[in-house]
Design a protein around this motif. Structure first.
Motif, PDB file in Angstrom:
ATOM      1  N   LEU A 170       0.863  -1.162   0.000  1.00 41.35           N
ATOM      2  CA  LEU A 170       0.000   0.000   0.000  1.00 41.35           C
ATOM      3  C   LEU A 170       0.913   1.229   0.000  1.00 41.35           C
ATOM      4  O   LEU A 170       1.378   1.683   1.029  1.00 41.35           O
ATOM      5  CB  LEU A 170      -0.910   0.004   1.234  1.00 41.35           C
ATOM      6  N   GLY A 171       1.179   1.751  -1.202  1.00 41.32           N
ATOM      7  CA  GLY A 171       2.139   2.844  -1.322  1.00 41.32           C
ATOM      8  C   GLY A 171       3.561   2.315  -1.249  1.00 41.32           C
ATOM      9  O   GLY A 171       3.824   1.124  -1.458  1.00 41.32           O
ATOM     10  N   ASN A 172       4.496   3.204  -0.960  1.00 45.99           N
ATOM     11  CA  ASN A 172       5.898   2.814  -0.848  1.00 45.99           C
ATOM     12  C   ASN A 172       6.165   2.205   0.523  1.00 45.99           C
ATOM     13  O   ASN A 172       5.889   2.841   1.545  1.00 45.99           O
ATOM     14  CB  ASN A 172       6.813   4.026  -1.044  1.00 45.99           C
ATOM     15  N   PRO A 173       6.682   0.977   0.576  1.00 45.00           N
ATOM     16  CA  PRO A 173       7.062   0.417   1.879  1.00 45.00           C
ATOM     17  C   PRO A 173       8.223   1.208   2.467  1.00 45.00           C
ATOM     18  O   PRO A 173       9.211   1.483   1.784  1.00 45.00           O
ATOM     19  CB  PRO A 173       7.464  -1.025   1.545  1.00 45.00           C
ATOM     20  N   GLN A 174       8.092   1.580   3.725  1.00 45.12           N
ATOM     21  CA  GLN A 174       9.098   2.424   4.355  1.00 45.12           C
ATOM     22  C   GLN A 174       9.345   2.010   5.797  1.00 45.12           C
ATOM     23  O   GLN A 174       8.445   1.528   6.484  1.00 45.12           O
ATOM     24  CB  GLN A 174       8.660   3.901   4.343  1.00 45.12           C
ATOM     25  N   PHE A 175      10.580   2.213   6.226  1.00 45.72           N
ATOM     26  CA  PHE A 175      10.916   2.159   7.640  1.00 45.72           C
ATOM     27  C   PHE A 175      10.941   3.588   8.170  1.00 45.72           C
ATOM     28  O   PHE A 175      11.503   4.492   7.535  1.00 45.72           O
ATOM     29  CB  PHE A 175      12.291   1.519   7.865  1.00 45.72           C
ATOM     30  N   ILE A 176      10.338   3.802   9.327  1.00 47.09           N
ATOM     31  CA  ILE A 176      10.360   5.100   9.992  1.00 47.09           C
ATOM     32  C   ILE A 176      11.129   4.934  11.297  1.00 47.09           C
ATOM     33  O   ILE A 176      10.708   4.185  12.188  1.00 47.09           O
ATOM     34  CB  ILE A 176       8.940   5.618  10.244  1.00 47.09           C
ATOM     35  N   LEU A 177      12.256   5.618  11.388  1.00 50.00           N
ATOM     36  CA  LEU A 177      13.165   5.496  12.530  1.00 50.00           C
ATOM     37  C   LEU A 177      13.111   6.781  13.339  1.00 50.00           C
ATOM     38  O   LEU A 177      13.343   7.869  12.812  1.00 50.00           O
ATOM     39  CB  LEU A 177      14.591   5.236  12.024  1.00 50.00           C
ATOM     40  N   CYS A 178      12.793   6.662  14.625  1.00 52.28           N
ATOM     41  CA  CYS A 178      12.694   7.820  15.514  1.00 52.28           C
ATOM     42  C   CYS A 178      13.682   7.666  16.669  1.00 52.28           C
ATOM     43  O   CYS A 178      13.873   6.567  17.184  1.00 52.28           O
ATOM     44  CB  CYS A 178      11.279   7.967  16.067  1.00 52.28           C
ATOM     45  N   LYS A 186      14.013  15.544  19.221  1.00 51.91           N
ATOM     46  CA  LYS A 186      13.544  14.362  18.510  1.00 51.91           C
ATOM     47  C   LYS A 186      13.830  14.466  17.018  1.00 51.91           C
ATOM     48  O   LYS A 186      13.678  15.533  16.422  1.00 51.91           O
ATOM     49  CB  LYS A 186      12.044  14.164  18.746  1.00 51.91           C
ATOM     50  N   TYR A 187      14.234  13.343  16.451  1.00 55.75           N
ATOM     51  CA  TYR A 187      14.506  13.256  15.021  1.00 55.75           C
ATOM     52  C   TYR A 187      13.763  12.057  14.442  1.00 55.75           C
ATOM     53  O   TYR A 187      13.537  11.055  15.121  1.00 55.75           O
ATOM     54  CB  TYR A 187      16.002  13.098  14.752  1.00 55.75           C
ATOM     55  N   GLN A 188      13.413  12.198  13.180  1.00 50.82           N
ATOM     56  CA  GLN A 188      12.753  11.110  12.460  1.00 50.82           C
ATOM     57  C   GLN A 188      13.431  10.948  11.100  1.00 50.82           C
ATOM     58  O   GLN A 188      13.570  11.908  10.356  1.00 50.82           O
ATOM     59  CB  GLN A 188      11.272  11.416  12.279  1.00 50.82           C
ATOM     60  N   ARG A 189      13.854   9.718  10.813  1.00 57.28           N
ATOM     61  CA  ARG A 189      14.487   9.434   9.526  1.00 57.28           C
ATOM     62  C   ARG A 189      13.640   8.398   8.791  1.00 57.28           C
ATOM     63  O   ARG A 189      13.161   7.424   9.388  1.00 57.28           O
ATOM     64  CB  ARG A 189      15.914   8.923   9.695  1.00 57.28           C
ATOM     65  N   ILE A 190      13.466   8.611   7.497  1.00 59.47           N
ATOM     66  CA  ILE A 190      12.611   7.752   6.681  1.00 59.47           C
ATOM     67  C   ILE A 190      13.463   7.038   5.648  1.00 59.47           C
ATOM     68  O   ILE A 190      14.303   7.650   4.976  1.00 59.47           O
ATOM     69  CB  ILE A 190      11.501   8.568   6.003  1.00 59.47           C
ATOM     70  N   ASN A 206      16.334 -10.886  -0.827  1.00 63.86           N
ATOM     71  CA  ASN A 206      16.860  -9.825   0.015  1.00 63.86           C
ATOM     72  C   ASN A 206      16.144  -8.534  -0.340  1.00 63.86           C
ATOM     73  O   ASN A 206      15.358  -8.485  -1.276  1.00 63.86           O
ATOM     74  CB  ASN A 206      18.370  -9.665  -0.177  1.00 63.86           C
ATOM     75  N   PHE A 207      16.402  -7.495   0.411  1.00 66.29           N
ATOM     76  CA  PHE A 207      15.829  -6.204   0.051  1.00 66.29           C
ATOM     77  C   PHE A 207      16.864  -5.115   0.313  1.00 66.29           C
ATOM     78  O   PHE A 207      17.845  -5.309   1.035  1.00 66.29           O
ATOM     79  CB  PHE A 207      14.527  -5.924   0.801  1.00 66.29           C
ATOM     80  N   GLU A 208      16.627  -3.976  -0.298  1.00 64.92           N
ATOM     81  CA  GLU A 208      17.517  -2.846  -0.165  1.00 64.92           C
ATOM     82  C   GLU A 208      16.825  -1.728   0.620  1.00 64.92           C
ATOM     83  O   GLU A 208      15.634  -1.481   0.457  1.00 64.92           O
ATOM     84  CB  GLU A 208      17.928  -2.326  -1.545  1.00 64.92           C
ATOM     85  N   ILE A 209      17.603  -1.062   1.453  1.00 59.24           N
ATOM     86  CA  ILE A 209      17.095   0.037   2.265  1.00 59.24           C
ATOM     87  C   ILE A 209      17.828   1.300   1.846  1.00 59.24           C
ATOM     88  O   ILE A 209      19.059   1.330   1.841  1.00 59.24           O
ATOM     89  CB  ILE A 209      17.301  -0.237   3.766  1.00 59.24           C
ATOM     90  N   SER A 210      17.082   2.327   1.491  1.00 57.80           N
ATOM     91  CA  SER A 210      17.706   3.574   1.044  1.00 57.80           C
ATOM     92  C   SER A 210      17.137   4.752   1.829  1.00 57.80           C
ATOM     93  O   SER A 210      15.924   4.844   2.052  1.00 57.80           O
ATOM     94  CB  SER A 210      17.484   3.790  -0.458  1.00 57.80           C
ATOM     95  N   PHE A 211      18.025   5.648   2.248  1.00 58.49           N
ATOM     96  CA  PHE A 211      17.625   6.815   3.027  1.00 58.49           C
ATOM     97  C   PHE A 211      16.859   7.806   2.150  1.00 58.49           C
ATOM     98  O   PHE A 211      17.229   8.069   1.005  1.00 58.49           O
ATOM     99  CB  PHE A 211      18.851   7.493   3.625  1.00 58.49           C
ATOM    100  N   VAL A 212      15.766   8.377   2.712  1.00 59.82           N
ATOM    101  CA  VAL A 212      14.944   9.324   1.963  1.00 59.82           C
ATOM    102  C   VAL A 212      15.119  10.741   2.523  1.00 59.82           C
ATOM    103  O   VAL A 212      15.537  11.657   1.816  1.00 59.82           O
ATOM    104  CB  VAL A 212      13.456   8.933   2.006  1.00 59.82           C
ATOM    105  N   LYS A 213      14.808  10.934   3.792  1.00 67.10           N
ATOM    106  CA  LYS A 213      14.902  12.268   4.376  1.00 67.10           C
ATOM    107  C   LYS A 213      14.911  12.180   5.897  1.00 67.10           C
ATOM    108  O   LYS A 213      14.568  11.155   6.492  1.00 67.10           O
ATOM    109  CB  LYS A 213      13.738  13.155   3.923  1.00 67.10           C
ATOM    110  N   GLU A 214      15.290  13.299   6.498  1.00 66.13           N
ATOM    111  CA  GLU A 214      15.291  13.418   7.952  1.00 66.13           C
ATOM    112  C   GLU A 214      14.400  14.585   8.347  1.00 66.13           C
ATOM    113  O   GLU A 214      14.416  15.638   7.706  1.00 66.13           O
ATOM    114  CB  GLU A 214      16.698  13.632   8.489  1.00 66.13           C
ATOM    115  N   ILE A 215      13.639  14.387   9.415  1.00 63.00           N
ATOM    116  CA  ILE A 215      12.733  15.417   9.913  1.00 63.00           C
ATOM    117  C   ILE A 215      13.063  15.667  11.386  1.00 63.00           C
ATOM    118  O   ILE A 215      13.158  14.731  12.178  1.00 63.00           O
ATOM    119  CB  ILE A 215      11.261  14.991   9.783  1.00 63.00           C
ATOM    120  N   LYS A 216      13.251  16.951  11.732  1.00 62.97           N
ATOM    121  CA  LYS A 216      13.440  17.301  13.141  1.00 62.97           C
ATOM    122  C   LYS A 216      12.088  17.635  13.730  1.00 62.97           C
ATOM    123  O   LYS A 216      11.409  18.555  13.290  1.00 62.97           O
ATOM    124  CB  LYS A 216      14.396  18.483  13.270  1.00 62.97           C
TER     125      LYS A 216
END
Length: 217
Positions: A170-178, A186-190, A206-216
């Motif tokens: 459902l949309g782009n699969p993402q990891f959200i790291l806080c 607090k920081y949030q990286r997607i 396997n799968f690949e994980i790529s950094f998208v952006k960081e939110i403060k």
């Protein structure tokens, strides 16, 4: 990633006495002209002093802001997320600041089709990550609120669902790291998550994980 322009604390310091000195000299040269308009020389000295105080106050404020910014940058953790075929999902702190209260969640599965819920836990006694250290992530699979499996079994099923059918997504699969720094900022990286479909066997996907952006936050 955010980029900051550092304030140069020596940028204006040589200009302040120079401009103040020129101002006083001009007052002396044209003192008679100003006296014609009933201004006293001491009034201009007072004005010059006031200008110097205001300028010094501005410089002090800028230096304080610069110092706070530099301290925040020193304390700022930068945690990256990657997949290793041996260790699975791994966190690494690539900064000088300690990351506290780390949380990792996944979004992207269509829960009307995928009946499993996946939660991610840290292997170790706490949820902090020190500079240049890594921490492995354990994935736990749940169904209807009940734990089904963990470890490599849950990870393999997670990868299979990710790779097997686009309807599962459902949309782009993402990891959200806080996480937080030592000052509770607090920081949030997607991170985007994509399957490596070069392999034919789902068991070895396997799968690949790529950094998208960081939110403060």
């Amino acid at each position: 990633m955010e980029y900051f322009k550092f304030y140069n604390k020596n940028h204006y310091h040589w200009q302040i006495p120079l401009l103040l000195g020129l101002f006083i000299i001009l007052i002396g040269l044209f003192g008679e002209f100003y006296n014609f308009f009933n201004f006293d020389f001491s009034d201009f000295v007072l004005i010059a002093t006031l200008v110097a105080i205001l300028w010094y106050s501005f410089e002090t404020r800028e230096l304080k802001k610069s110092s706070q910014l530099n301290n925040e940058l020193e304390q700022k953790p930068m945690v990256d997320l990657f997949y290793d075929s041996k260790d699975g999902i791994v966190l690494k702190n690539n900064s000088k600041g300690v990351a506290y209260n780390i949380e990792l969640r996944f979004t992207g599965f269509n829960q009307e089709i995928v009946k499993f819920i996946y939660k991610f836990y840290f292997l170790g006694p706490n949820v902090s990550l020190f500079p240049n250290k890594t921490k492995n992530i354990e994935i736990i699979e749940y169904e209807n609120g009940n734990r089904l499996r963990g470890g490599s079994g849950a990870l393999e099923n997670f990868k299979n669902i990710l790779a097997s059918n686009e309807d599962n997504l459902l949309g782009n699969p993402q990891f959200i790291l806080c996480y937080e720094n030592i000052a509770n900022r607090k920081y949030q990286r997607i991170f985007n998550l994509c399957s490596n479909k070069a392999k034919k066997s789902l068991e070895t996907q396997n799968f690949e994980i790529s950094f998208v952006k960081e939110i403060k936050i």
